[in-house]
Design an enzyme around this catalytic site. Structure first.
Site, PDB file in Angstrom:
ATOM      1  N   HIS A 100       0.862  -1.174   0.000  1.00 23.27           N
ATOM      2  CA  HIS A 100       0.000   0.000   0.000  1.00 23.27           C
ATOM      3  C   HIS A 100       0.905   1.233   0.000  1.00 23.27           C
ATOM      4  CE1 HIS A 100      -2.341  -3.112   2.168  1.00 23.27           C
ATOM      5  NE2 HIS A 100      -3.416  -2.545   1.657  1.00 23.27           N
ATOM      6  N   ASP A 103       2.266   2.063   3.350  1.00 26.78           N
ATOM      7  CA  ASP A 103       3.209   1.104   3.927  1.00 26.78           C
ATOM      8  C   ASP A 103       4.640   1.587   3.746  1.00 26.78           C
ATOM      9  OD1 ASP A 103       1.092  -0.687   4.397  1.00 26.78           O
ATOM     10  OD2 ASP A 103       1.395  -1.706   2.484  1.00 26.78           O
TER      11      ASP A 103
END
Length: 436
Positions: A100, A103
């Protein structure tokens, strides 16, 4: 940037008789299996979020994970974590990873600063990919963690939140394209509702459909030709999520004219939360040409939430690979380990043990599934069971040549249909003979 896993050497294949816990017993990446390397059949990927950002927290306890890349300011931590990730990928011998946007890079004080942070980390990721040969299987945007998304992203009652989510996905698609990602995933973590007392479901679904069509338009505009994927999940964190299961996602894609652009990224634990076996979800998607990629994990059937455990069930891995082979493979998708080590498995080496086990399980599943297919262990029985549809009244029905009146005439002439055993127990016994 030093070495983050100094006690772990590159993981090697040592064969099924090896007792080395840091060696593959069944996964031999370059072994030819049915005319293709094992690595190309399986297309393994590491999930950045669980593996490198998971801390071991749960609703009842604080962080437990020991990670050697978590000190310094946020951007320093992001850089160190990415470097540790690529060391892990190369030592594990894995070809792909997924992330993501949030992340890999922290949010800033506003969208401009957030995008600047992401660009800096993506520049490093681009270099590390070039240096190691590890590729991006898919990227996505985290549209569920920040408080702005507490009531959804594209389905939020506030159009300003919709616009923010659109801006975030715009950037995430650009980043995925720059890093050569072969897919882009949408997971509607909060695209659903907690109560219908405050929800206009029809309008929210229309907004979600509009959002995804806008994404398709933008991908075409910038020349991103990766596969778009939707990841079904029925609940958690919301009471009901609109991407409930494979079948409801398919209906949604049909309604909003998205079928040409989307396939499904299916997760084992999400299937069981929907009340299905994972084989059901895979089979439905494959039958309708929308099987795209797999998040490989397992749940605990005694628990009612998404436990995201590493997949070590040989029986399930066999059936997953049986369906994947029958569907012609996963590329450009893959098998992404959307799984996390248990809270008490807190040492860095446990990350290696977990992935080795999952990779070995699917390697065994691949070989068993291929043997079952080559022997016709199930296919021959199914073909015979449906043989009546290949000629006569069955073929006429399938070809659209038979009416209700024709069916009535057939029964009057041929009498009561004769039951034929489904032989479920026999077939289960046959499968058990392969899985041993």
């Amino acid at each position: 940037m030093g070495e983050y896993f100094p006690d772990v050497k590159p993981i090697q294949y040592e064969g099924p008789d090896s007792k080395n816990p840091l060696a593959f017993k069944h996964y031999n990446a370059d072994e030819e299996v049915a005319g293709m390397k094992m690595r190309d059949h399986l297309r393994f990927s590491v999930a950045f979020w669980h593996t490198f950002k998971g801390t071991g927290t749960d609703p009842f306890g604080s962080a437990t994970m020991v990670r050697p890349y978590g000190d310094g300011d946020e951007m320093k931590v992001a850089e160190d974590t990415l470097a540790a990730a690529f060391e892990f990928f190369t030592k594990l011998g894995i070809d792909f990873y997924c992330f993501h946007d949030r992340d890999i890079a922290p949010e800033g004080t506003d969208l401009a600063e957030t995008n600047k942070n992401l660009d800096k980390i993506v520049e490093l990721a681009d270099k590390l990919q070039a240096d190691t040969g590890v590729k991006l299987l898919w990227g996505t945007a985290n549209l569920f963690s920040h408080p702005r998304y507490m009531c959804g992203a594209s389905t939020n009652p506030d159009p300003a939140v919709f616009a923010y989510a659109a801006a975030q996905v715009k950037k995430a698609i650009e980043v995925t394209k720059r890093l050569g990602g072969t897919n882009y995933v949408f997971w509607g973590g909060r695209e659903g509702y907690e109560t219908l007392l405050n929800t206009d479901m029809g309008r929210e679904l229309d907004h979600l459909g509009r959002f995804l069509n806008m994404a398709v338009d933008y991908a075409r505009q910038i020349g991103f030709d990766g596969q778009f994927l939707i990841e079904p999940k029925p609940k958690e964190p919301t009471k009901h999520q609109y991407d409930f299961d494979a079948q409801s996602c398919h209906a949604f894609l049909q309604k909003y004219d998205l079928v040409p652009h989307f396939k499904l990224n299916l997760e084992s634990n999400h299937g069981t939360l929907a009340g299905h076996t994972f084989e059901h979800e895979l089979t439905y998607a494959a039958a309708n040409g929308i099987l795209g990629s797999i998040d490989a994990n397992r749940g605990d059937l005694l628990l009612g939430w998404d436990t995201d455990q590493f997949p070590t069930n040989i029986y399930e891995a066999t059936f997953i690979m049986y369906i994947v082979l029958s569907a012609g493979g996963l590329a450009p998708g893959g098998l992404n380990f959307d799984a996390k080590v248990r809270r008490s498995s807190f040492e860095p080496v446990d990350l290696f043990h977990a992935h080795i086990g999952g990779m070995d399980a699917f390697a065994r599943g691949l070989k068993i599934a291929l043997k079952m297919r080559n022997d016709g262990a199930l296919d021959d029985f199914i073909k015979q069971r449906y043989a009546g549809w290949d000629s006569g009244i069955g073929k006429d029905i399938e070809d659209g040549k038979a009416s209700f009146a024709d069916c009535e005439k057939y029964i009057l002439e041929n009498g009561e249909p004769k039951p034929v055993s489904g032989r479920q127990e026999m077939l289960e016994n046959i499968v058990n003979e392969y899985i041993r």
